[in-house]
Design an enzyme around this catalytic site. Structure first.
Site: not given
Ligand code: EPZ
Length: 418
Positions: A123, A306, A398, A22-23, A118
């Site tokens: 996020r 995850d 999902r 998915k990701n 969410c």
């Molecule tokens: C991706 O989310 C995945 N989703 C998530 O999978 C996964 O848990 C996550 O990466 C971490 O591995 C997809 O790839 C579609 P991040 P993402 O940006 O990219 C903070 C699932 O279950 N952050 O790596 O949204 C954020 O709040 C989902 O399949 C900022 O502060 O995660 C978090 O604490 C859930 N500012 C941390 O960084 C930003 O601009 C990592 O988030 C971006 C992120």
């Protein structure tokens, strides 16, 4: 709302095929916006999130065609005339933010609704915005929308404040058509980032370093069409390994690989499971009772956030006490209270959960709150005495393709109630 009924106590055994990731599929489908030529993707998982994204792309003017079983998707973005991602679409799936980078790169403009938080956390997308600004885009956030405009992006050196998976992916896609070279430092190293980079290179992008924490992208005037196969889903793989482990089962998962799951495979071996790695399959044989295993989530290649909920479930009935630390998201323990309803002994203290293994869990009615939390409730239900009813399982649909069919193929007694 659909519910899932699980009768616990069955040792899982047998063989199932793992679906496309998915990701990886989500950013890869967005990459089609970067070219006016048709792009074909195979091994695309049939998931609600994928359907949502394809509807969003269609709203923009992308021509979408999908084969009968949905695994092959061809996108033609030559006629995109509406570079907007509305709140209605984005609120149901925050990964829609991944259209931002490609739209700005190809059309010089984009209006994308802020994803909003969410269940697992706020996020924010400030790093996505910071990177586009570094590349010369004028970005305003107003009325809940990110509005970006620029005649043409310019290559830049970008240093993200924290490792962000979709942030790295958005900026890597934007940089493909920028004028000059972009260097992304502190880049995410996740395998899905590498899969996207490989797809972009197949489309004519010039990218090096993906998989490391410095990615270099040399902008080119245009990308061309390609055919690309999405990588297997490592989190789906890990989830079924945990389901087999907790039931003392023995399973073989095909169409997948251990090479992206080292941290998870190591932890499963520490619980007492035997894991055999084949070229594109994985076998697991579990002991009668697992040994508790502590873990700490962190960006790849460390233990993936995850898979945290799934390991909380297997630790709930393991021998000993496990300490789980969640360092990525601020609110990713909501499955703990639901597992406690099944009899788990879990104490939460900030981003730390102490899980004391109990002899048995008792089936009960529980509620899914997010995708991976739902998976942990299934794992617990498979081993709990009696019947467990999981409500709000739209979360599961999902991210897990043909969930009941795959569980039933491994012998689980599971039924969906509409
Ligand atoms: C991706 O989310 C995945 N989703 C998530 O999978 C996964 O848990 C996550 O990466 C971490 O591995 C997809 O790839 C579609 P991040 P993402 O940006 O990219 C903070 C699932 O279950 N952050 O790596 O949204 C954020 O709040 C989902 O399949 C900022 O502060 O995660 C978090 O604490 C859930 N500012 C941390 O960084 C930003 O601009 C990592 O988030 C971006 C992120």
């Amino acid at each position: 709302m659909d519910k899932l009924l699980i009768e616990g106590g069955v040792r899982l055994s047998g063989e199932i095929a793992i679906s496309g990731a998915k990701n990886a599929a989500l950013p890869i489908l967005c990459a089609a916006l970067l070219t006016k030529e048709p792009v074909t993707f195979t091994n695309v998982p049939r998931l609600n999130d994928i359907g949502t994204l394809l509807r969003l792309l269609e709203q923009m003017g992308v021509k979408v065609s999908r084969d009968s079983d949905g695994g092959t998707v061809t996108l033609d973005a030559s006629g995109v005339d509406n570079p907007v991602a509305s709140y209605e679409m984005v609120k149901t799936m925050r990964a829609s933010i991944l259209v931002l980078g490609p739209l700005v790169a190809r059309f010089g403009e984009a209006r994308v609704s802020l994803p909003g938080g969410c269940a697992i956390g706020a996020r924010p997308v400030d790093q996505h915005i910071k990177g586009l600004q570094a590349m010369g885009a004028c970005v305003k956030v107003e009325h809940g929308y990110v509005h970006a405009k620029v005649p043409r992006l310019k290559g830049a050196r970008i240093f993200t404040d924290m490792v962000t998976v979709t942030g790295t992916e958005n900026l890597m896609m934007a940089a493909c058509l920028a004028d000059g070279e972009t260097v992304i430092e502190n880049a995410a190293r996740e395998p899905e980032v590498v899969d996207l980079a490989n797809c972009l290179v197949a489309m004519g992008a010039q990218i090096s370093g993906a998989g490391g924490d410095v990615i270099r992208i040399k902008g080119v005037p245009a990308l061309h069409g390609a055919t690309y196969r999405v990588m297997p889903d490592r989190i789906e793989t890990g989830t079924y390994l945990c389901a087999a482990a907790v039931t003392g089962g023995e399973v073989r998962l095909t169409g997948t690989s251990a090479s992206y799951l080292d941290a998870v495979v190591d932890k499963l071996m520490d619980t007492g499971c035997e894991i055999t790695i084949e070229r594109d399959a994985l076998r697991l044989k579990a002991p009668a009772r697992l040994t508790a295993v502590s873990l700490r989530t962190a960006p790849y290649p460390a233990f993936p956030t995850d898979m945290q909920a799934q390991f909380m479930a297997i630790n709930a009935v393991a021998d000993g006490t496990a300490v789980i630390r969640e360092t990525i998201f601020e609110n990713r323990f909501m499955h703990a209270v639901e597992l406690q309803r099944l009899g788990a002994d879990i104490k939460i203290d900030g981003n730390m959960a102490v899980v004391k293994g109990v002899d048995r869990l008792e089936g009960a009615t529980v509620m899914a709150t997010d995708l991976r939390a739902s998976a942990s409730l299934i794992i617990a239900g498979l081993v709990a005495d009696g019947e467990t009813t999981i409500e709000r399982i739209y979360h599961l649909d999902r991210g897990y393709e043909k969930l009941e069919a795959k569980l039933a193929a491994l012998g689980a007694r599971v039924r969906r109630l509409s």
